[in-house]
Scaffold this motif. Structure first.
Motif: not given
Lengths: 212, 212
Positions: A203-206, B85-98, B188-190
């Motif tokens: 489902p598309a992210a909301t 999964l957000e807890a798993f993935l958010r740090p990666d995206l934070e790092l890339i974004d920074r 991005q995280v969503r």
DNA sequence: GTCTATAACTGGATAGAC
DNA sequence: GTCTATCCAGTTATAGAC
């Protein structure tokens, strides 16, 4: 020795070295030693090291994309997203599987590196070859998954490509209890496709509430 | 200049070079030129080039995994697979974004290469650091997703890692209409989490009929 | 702890004979 | 088309003075 057979023997030797020793073993000197030819021959036939690497890529990537399109073409009108994604992913797993059975698993890392650290020219070549394939699959997926916005679909297919890239990079090491370790090829395809289909068709992210 | 400040300036210089020029710019000579120190200093402080690379990795990967565990720890008991999964993935995206905001996007490629073509020692170090993190997340996911067999879950988390690896490798190039291009970090995280959650929580693959 | 100087190698490229 | 011979820029590493 005729021109084309020298050319071929250089490509074959490069492949053998990439398969056994990884990308670092691909110096002109080691290649010419393995091929029984001369350093200058590589410059004559390929214009230099970069040209040789590009030729190596073509040799594997072009058939890969051709097979993708062939499988896509062979699908029923009524095929669902899982079937479409199987057409996209199966050729990669077939290639990895074949190379691993041949004891040439390290060659997958060569391909993985073409994604991970491409020369600008290599990146352009990869993009040019892959672009029409991606568009064909996106169009087909958009038909199966009207509820997923096209922009989201495009992003998600990009994530599927990232998975494949990761598989190629790690493939040489997956001998133990790892990702696609002990399964048959069909089993691997089923598992990878079920993951990809779940992701692409999600489902598309909301926006969701964050914890206090 | 004291020992530790030289050590730091070497690490900083290495990071600047990796950020601007990619991994190929990381010769001892270019590093010492940038740091204003001497070649021998690197051997003294890090034991050689490999030791320096290992130290660079630690500098970024250790905080990454620590943040993963911290976010996991902060979750509600009732948290679903998407939150985990957000807890798993958010740090990666934070790092890339920074890094991308700092104009240091190429540094992500350095990290991507640590996955794609690790030295045996680097591979061991990465595995050792990542293993407990993976186990913690797997245990938590198994709690949220009892309907997915543990072996399947393990494989799927591996595929999520492959996605992350792919993101790191491509991140420097994603300036155009690409994967995570124009979005905010939360967006991005969503999007990434919705894909990953769809994949990880997909119905377990079952054999399906092939076309006639 | 830091530096100079140098050793010992390997890399890709090419001119020119054949 | 193929080879020999050579060039030169680049690398890591280390011995030894300070």
């Amino acid at each position: 020795m005729t021109s084309s057979s020298t050319r071929e023997s250089i490509l074959d030797a490069t492949e053998r070295l990439a398969a056994s020793g990884g990308t670092d073993a691909l110096s002109l000197r080691s290649i010419t030693r393995e091929a029984g030819v001369n350093v200058a021959a590589i410059h004559y036939h390929f214009g230099g090291r970069d040209g040789l690497m590009r030729a190596m890529l073509d040799r594997h990537v072009a058939p890969l994309n051709a097979r993708r399109l062939a499988l896509l073409d062979g699908l029923d009108e009524a095929a669902g997203p899982a079937a479409v994604l199987e057409a996209f992913l199966r050729p990669d797993l077939e290639l990895i599987d074949r190379l691993r059975r041949d004891g040439r698993a390290s060659l997958t890392r060569f391909l993985g590196e073409a994604y991970a650290r491409p020369t600008p020219e290599v990146a352009a070549l990869m993009a040019a070859q892959f672009h029409p394939v991606a568009e064909a699959f996106l169009a087909r997926l958009a038909g199966c998954l009207p509820e997923v916005p096209p922009a989201e679909l495009r992003l998600r297919l990009g994530l599927v490509v990232a998975v494949v890239q990761g598989l190629f990079a790690e493939a040489p090491d997956l001998d133990g209890p790892a990702l696609l370790g002990a399964d048959t090829l069909d089993e691997q395809v089923r598992r990878l496709v079920s993951f990809a289909a779940g992701g692409v068709g999600a489902p598309a992210a909301t926006p969701h509430a964050r914890r206090p």
